[in-house]
Scaffold this motif. Structure first.
Motif, short mmCIF file in Angstrom:
data_model
loop_
_atom_site.label_atom_id
_atom_site.label_comp_id
_atom_site.label_asym_id
_atom_site.label_seq_id
_atom_site.Cartn_x
_atom_site.Cartn_y
_atom_site.Cartn_z
N UNK A 1 0.81 -1.20 -0.02
CA UNK A 1 0.16 -0.01 -0.26
C UNK A 1 0.82 1.32 -0.01
N UNK A 2 1.84 1.05 0.63
CA UNK A 2 2.86 2.31 0.82
C UNK A 2 3.43 2.82 -0.71
N UNK A 3 3.72 1.81 -1.31
CA UNK A 3 4.39 2.16 -2.94
C UNK A 3 3.36 3.09 -3.59
N UNK A 4 2.09 2.54 -3.92
CA UNK A 4 1.48 3.31 -4.68
C UNK A 4 1.21 4.83 -3.85
N UNK A 5 1.08 4.75 -2.57
CA UNK A 5 0.80 6.22 -1.84
C UNK A 5 2.00 6.95 -2.05
N UNK A 6 3.17 6.50 -2.29
CA UNK A 6 4.46 7.38 -2.35
C UNK A 6 4.26 7.99 -3.72
N UNK A 7 4.09 7.03 -4.65
CA UNK A 7 4.18 7.43 -6.00
C UNK A 7 3.01 8.67 -6.14
N UNK A 8 1.90 8.37 -5.64
CA UNK A 8 0.58 9.42 -5.75
C UNK A 8 0.94 10.37 -4.88
N UNK A 9 2.01 10.43 -3.98
CA UNK A 9 2.39 11.89 -3.29
C UNK A 9 3.23 12.48 -4.12
N UNK A 10 4.12 11.78 -4.96
CA UNK A 10 5.11 12.59 -5.76
C UNK A 10 4.22 12.98 -6.84
N UNK A 11 3.40 12.50 -7.43
CA UNK A 11 2.59 12.94 -8.41
C UNK A 11 1.76 14.34 -7.92
N UNK A 12 1.20 14.32 -6.72
CA UNK A 12 0.51 15.61 -6.17
C UNK A 12 1.62 16.57 -6.11
N UNK A 13 2.67 16.21 -5.49
CA UNK A 13 3.94 17.16 -5.48
C UNK A 13 4.35 17.90 -6.80
N UNK A 14 4.16 17.00 -7.82
CA UNK A 14 4.70 17.81 -9.29
C UNK A 14 3.56 18.60 -9.71
N UNK A 15 2.30 18.30 -9.44
CA UNK A 15 1.16 18.87 -9.91
C UNK A 15 1.10 20.41 -9.23
N UNK A 16 1.31 20.09 -7.73
CA UNK A 16 1.08 21.55 -6.94
C UNK A 16 2.59 22.35 -7.39
N UNK A 17 3.52 21.72 -7.56
CA UNK A 17 4.77 22.41 -7.82
C UNK A 17 4.79 23.22 -9.15
N UNK A 18 4.12 22.41 -10.20
CA UNK A 18 4.16 23.06 -11.63
C UNK A 18 2.98 24.06 -11.88
N UNK A 19 1.84 23.34 -11.51
CA UNK A 19 0.45 24.16 -11.81
C UNK A 19 0.26 25.35 -10.82
N UNK A 20 0.56 25.12 -9.58
CA UNK A 20 0.34 26.20 -8.68
C UNK A 20 1.68 26.82 -8.44
N UNK A 21 2.71 26.61 -8.90
CA UNK A 21 3.94 27.36 -8.68
C UNK A 21 4.44 27.50 -7.16
N UNK A 22 4.25 26.16 -6.52
CA UNK A 22 4.65 26.17 -5.16
C UNK A 22 6.12 25.68 -4.99
N UNK A 23 7.04 26.52 -4.71
CA UNK A 23 8.32 25.97 -4.57
C UNK A 23 8.69 24.85 -3.80
N UNK A 24 7.91 24.60 -2.48
CA UNK A 24 8.30 23.59 -1.58
C UNK A 24 7.86 22.04 -2.16
#
Length: 398
Positions: free
Chosen positions: A247-270
């Motif tokens: 369960x953790x493997x897909x959760x980590x991949x999903x978290x990195x997808x969310x991080x990329x979306x927020x970082x690129x679409x929202x321009x959130x540097x963190x």
């Protein structure tokens, strides 16, 4: 460093005590014996890795005695230091609540559980990986030269630990390039001075390779016939569900997808920082599985950014009903992962009771103290002169 919550610190110290007890009872594995042998012949490099682990084992043996416990204790100490470093990184990038949960998740994930007991180059790599990211974050969000130099020191030590640390400048450079707020650093001297410090620390490994026909670099880049005559994409992907847990493997991949979306679409540097810290090594390991026999733990450094991202998602404010659902899911993921992580601690002691030796992953931890002297006794008895003992497996020789 900011003060770690007392409850978390108490938990980490208790976990470290348990690991030390296990370290005192667990025999050496074959790879650990290999690195212990390195520590008896210190050098600026070795055929398949840089030298950091050899010097750490050398120090452990000098302090704690010439025992398997001293070798295991190196991994235990590095895991504790990495946990504290990860808490600091997560606190500064995402926030205090996320930092606590990031350390809890890190302590549960099987690949990191194994790394907390079994001494290997990944132990110092994980610590240097987190510390490099921490100082790069501080450097880019500040104005001084010092943090960039500190990042360079930790990057150099990371390169002295394992060559995969070369992905760190890629991640940091990608973050700076994609972040409008921090892109200015690419035209300033500070990051490049930090990189120069890293290369200076790494220089002895380059010198050693130059004196030995570039053997270590060649092995890393080109591999051996066992690595390069086959790909293992299906096996690599399957084992991610074991090393990170189902369960953790897909959760980590999903978290990195969310991080990329927020970082690129929202321009959130963190969030962009976390995505850039995770995706290059995760995707690089996956791509490598199409070309060579990729080892399942090659992607592990990227999961540390995923752990921070997942903890950040789990602790951000939500409406009450949605928050309850999220925490139930989070508890299930963490619970299953913790159960499998606990099995990893018990693996060397339990597998012999229900697995035949041919498929027991812990079989090579036992019997060497009897087999080694017996083999040497046969050689001394039957040899008519000077002799040597050979094997087609370097860990067996160690």
């Amino acid at each position: 460093m900011p003060r770690v919550p007392r409850s978390l610190l108490a938990g980490l110290l208790s976990l470290t005590a348990i690991r030390l007890v296990l370290a005192a009872t667990l025999p050496l594995g074959d790879d650990e014996a290999y690195y212990w042998e390195w520590s008896r012949h210190l050098a600026a490099g070795y055929v398949d890795h840089p030298p950091a682990i050899a010097y750490l084992v050398w120090a452990g043996v000098r302090v704690l005695g010439n025992t398997p416990f001293a070798v295991h204790a190196v991994a235990v100490g590095l895991a504790l230091a990495t946990s504290l470093a990860l808490w600091t990184l997560a606190r500064e990038v995402i926030g205090r609540d996320a930092a606590t949960w990031a350390v809890i998740l890190y302590s549960l994930i099987p690949v990191f559980v194994a790394g907390s007991l079994l001494t290997a180059p990944d132990g110092p790599l994980f610590l240097c990986w987190v510390m490099t990211l921490l100082w790069a974050w501080r450097a880019a969000t500040g104005t001084a030269l010092g943090p960039w130099l500190a990042a360079g020191v930790w990057l150099g030590l990371g390169l002295q630990s394992k060559y995969v640390a070369v992905a760190l400048p890629v991640s940091i450079g990608l973050w700076l390039l994609l972040s409008p707020v921090h892109r200015r650093w690419l035209t300033r001297r500070e990051p490049y001075l930090g990189l120069a410090v890293a290369l200076a620390i790494f220089a002895p490994v380059v010198w050693w390779n130059a004196a030995h026909h570039w053997i270590s670099f060649a092995l890393t880049a080109l591999g051996t016939s066992r690595w390069t005559d086959q790909s293992n994409t299906r096996f690599f992907l399957t084992t991610q569900f074991v090393y990170a847990s189902p369960l953790m493997f897909p959760a980590l991949i999903l978290a990195l997808v969310v991080a990329a979306w927020r970082g690129i679409r929202r321009q959130d540097p963190a969030w962009l920082f976390l995505a850039a810290a995770g995706w290059p090594v995760v995707l690089g390991a996956f791509a490598g599985s199409f070309l060579v026999y990729a080892k399942p733990h090659w992607s592990a450094p990227g999961y540390m950014a995923g752990v921070v991202a997942l903890a950040g998602i789990a602790t951000e404010p939500l409406p009450l009903a949605a928050s309850h659902i999220r925490w139930r899911l989070f508890a299930i993921v963490a619970g299953v992962t913790g159960f499998i992580g606990a099995l990893f601690y018990a693996l060397p002691f339990l597998t012999a009771t229900f697995l035949p030796p041919q498929i027991d992953p812990a079989a090579n931890y036992y019997g060497w103290s009897q087999a080694g002297p017996a083999i040497a006794a046969v050689a001394r008895r039957d040899a008519e002169g000077p002799f040597f003992i050979a094997s087609d497996w370097y860990q067996v020789m160690a």
